[in-house]
Design a protein around this motif. Structure first.
Motif, PDB file in Angstrom:
ATOM      1  N   GLN A  91       8.238   2.209   3.863  1.00 51.13           N
ATOM      2  CA  GLN A  91       7.358   2.788   4.867  1.00 51.13           C
ATOM      3  C   GLN A  91       6.752   4.073   4.321  1.00 51.13           C
ATOM      4  O   GLN A  91       7.453   4.936   3.810  1.00 51.13           O
ATOM      5  CB  GLN A  91       8.145   3.081   6.159  1.00 51.13           C
ATOM      6  CG  GLN A  91       8.733   1.834   6.812  1.00 51.13           C
ATOM      7  CD  GLN A  91       7.664   0.869   7.269  1.00 51.13           C
ATOM      8  OE1 GLN A  91       6.669   1.267   7.879  1.00 51.13           O
ATOM      9  NE2 GLN A  91       7.853  -0.407   6.977  1.00 51.13           N
ATOM     10  N   ALA A 123      -0.498   4.960   1.319  1.00 49.11           N
ATOM     11  CA  ALA A 123      -0.413   3.695   0.587  1.00 49.11           C
ATOM     12  C   ALA A 123      -1.719   3.331  -0.118  1.00 49.11           C
ATOM     13  O   ALA A 123      -1.714   2.661  -1.153  1.00 49.11           O
ATOM     14  CB  ALA A 123       0.002   2.564   1.530  1.00 49.11           C
ATOM     15  N   SER A 148       3.434  -2.062   0.290  1.00 51.88           N
ATOM     16  CA  SER A 148       3.544  -1.582   1.665  1.00 51.88           C
ATOM     17  C   SER A 148       2.444  -2.181   2.541  1.00 51.88           C
ATOM     18  O   SER A 148       2.708  -2.685   3.641  1.00 51.88           O
ATOM     19  CB  SER A 148       3.478  -0.057   1.688  1.00 51.88           C
ATOM     20  OG  SER A 148       3.513   0.428   3.019  1.00 51.88           O
ATOM     21  N   ASP A 151      -1.831   2.493   8.619  1.00 51.81           N
ATOM     22  CA  ASP A 151      -1.362   2.555   7.230  1.00 51.81           C
ATOM     23  C   ASP A 151      -2.505   2.814   6.253  1.00 51.81           C
ATOM     24  O   ASP A 151      -2.325   3.477   5.215  1.00 51.81           O
ATOM     25  CB  ASP A 151      -0.676   1.235   6.864  1.00 51.81           C
ATOM     26  CG  ASP A 151       0.680   1.079   7.528  1.00 51.81           C
ATOM     27  OD1 ASP A 151       1.194   2.092   8.048  1.00 51.81           O
ATOM     28  OD2 ASP A 151       1.202  -0.051   7.573  1.00 51.81           O
TER      29      ASP A 151
END
Length: 423
Positions: free
Chosen positions: A320, A326, A385, A421
């Motif tokens: 995470q 990411a 991820s 994300d």
């Protein structure tokens, strides 16, 4: 490996033979065409973001046009004939991919269905024309049966080839050896005295997984996730260009020399010998043993430890990362394109447009897969991820998963998480 000629014609306009002589050039260009069928379809579907279904519609339309041109000719002409083979190789591949990726049909079922369909095509062809020889494709009905059989063989070859990879976990490079070895064995049995028509169509089917594995080996990245194919990292576009160039060069050579025109070949070579029934029966038993040995090999390989696609539960254990971290090392333009598709899917899910949300999610998947080769090397941790969250999104839509689509609320939840994300 050649086939015998039968002069019998039942009906239809009589033409010169519409199929080339089965020489070494036939098999070389056929394998080149199957490789293009794999790499070019992947490039249009994923790299251009057209989507699997849209790509299939495009190539179905192109196939209809080029086939109409081919059917209007009165003799074999290399360029339109091999153009039709290239297009039908892409089209047949796409039909199998739709069953597997869009409709979640297991590959063993696809293989069984296409096997039965091919048997039906051959059965009707034989009952009507009393021959399956490609040296007797001299009427419109026979040529129509021929192209229908070719289309089904490409779909069947795709399904059985992918099923083999699924069972064994072999890399594309290693997987080349199985169809290559089978084709070599069929060739030896053909020289011994096996039925030439049966030998031809068995080898024809096997060229599909052979060419596809070659294409995957050339195009796949050198580094990939466990269970994903690896290769020489040429990419689908470069692989397609190389093989299209080789096909064009070969077609030009055949056009100039006419070395694969049946009438020209027959004038320079002795007539085919009549078959020996005893040798054909022995060779038929050889084909049976070959099938048993191949089945045994696949069962053995399936039982060996190998890396397959990661179980779905494994994706939840990905690292995470804070929002935006990411994708920090990824090109902004690529991230923006991914965010746009995710936002479109989210918007449609919220408005109740299930079809639009699913289509956008499918395009998102295609674009993400197409960008893997360029993004993963930049930051493998970040890519993993995002890939884990991407898989959760796809699962809510039933894409690449056997479950039916989930509720819009669940889809919105995972899409929002993905957008977060990506920053």
């Amino acid at each position: 490996m050649t086939t015998t000629t039968e002069a019998r014609t039942r009906s239809g306009r009589l033409m010169l033979n519409k199929v080339p002589e089965v020489t070494i050039w036939f098999w070389v260009i056929k394998i080149l065409c199957t490789t293009v069928g794999e790499s070019f379809a992947d490039w249009i579907n994923m790299k251009l973001g057209v989507g699997l279904v849209n790509t299939a519609w495009i190539f179905t339309a192109v196939f209809v046009v080029v086939l109409a041109i081919q059917l209007r000719l009165k003799r074999y002409v290399p360029f339109p004939y091999w153009l039709t083979v290239v297009v039908v190789s892409v089209t047949g591949t796409l039909y199998t991919d739709i069953l597997t990726d869009q409709l979640n049909v297991p590959l063993w079922i696809s293989s069984a269905v296409f096997s039965v369909l091919l048997a039906v095509v051959f059965g009707v062809w034989w009952l009507r024309e009393r021959t399956l020889s490609i040296h007797s494709v001299t009427t419109l009905p026979r040529e129509s049966f021929y192209w229908l059989a070719v289309l089904v063989t490409f779909a069947l070859g795709t399904a059985t080839g992918d099923w083999t990879l699924e069972l064994t976990g072999w890399s594309p490079g290693a997987s080349v050896l199985l169809p290559l070895g089978l084709i070599a064995a069929i060739t030896l049995l053909g020289r011994f005295g096996a039925n030439p028509v049966l030998s031809f169509w068995l080898a024809y089917i096997l060229t599909r997984p052979l060419g596809a594995n070659i294409g995957d080996w050339l195009a796949s990245p050198k580094v990939a996730q466990p269970g994903e194919p690896t290769g020489l990292a040429l990419g689908t576009f470069t692989t397609s260009l190389i093989f299209l160039g080789l096909i064009l060069a070969t077609v030009v050579y055949l056009t100039v020399t006419r070395s694969d025109v049946t009438e020209t070949y027959d004038a320079a070579h002795a007539a085919h010998a009549t078959g020996d029934p005893r040798k054909e029966r022995v060779a038929l038993a050889g084909f049976g043993l070959l099938a048993v040995a191949t089945t045994g090999l696949l069962v053995w390989a399936h039982g060996q430890p190998h890396t397959g696609p990661a179980p779905e539960a494994d994706n939840t254990s990905a690292v995470q990362m804070a929002p935006g971290v990411a994708v920090k090392k990824f090109p902004p333009a690529k991230v923006s394109a991914l965010r746009t598709l995710a936002s479109t899917s989210l918007k449609d899910a919220r408005s109740g447009n299930a079809k639009g949300a699913h289509a956008a999610a499918q395009s998102l998947r295609d674009l993400w897969d197409a960008d893997q080769a360029s993004l993963q090397p930049l930051d493998n941790t970040g890519w993993t991820s995002i890939d884990a969250q991407m898989d959760k999104v796809l699962k809510t839509f039933g894409i690449d998963h056997s479950n039916p689509p989930m509720s819009p609320a669940q889809q919105e939840k995972e899409l929002n998480a993905l957008l977060t994300d990506m920053g």
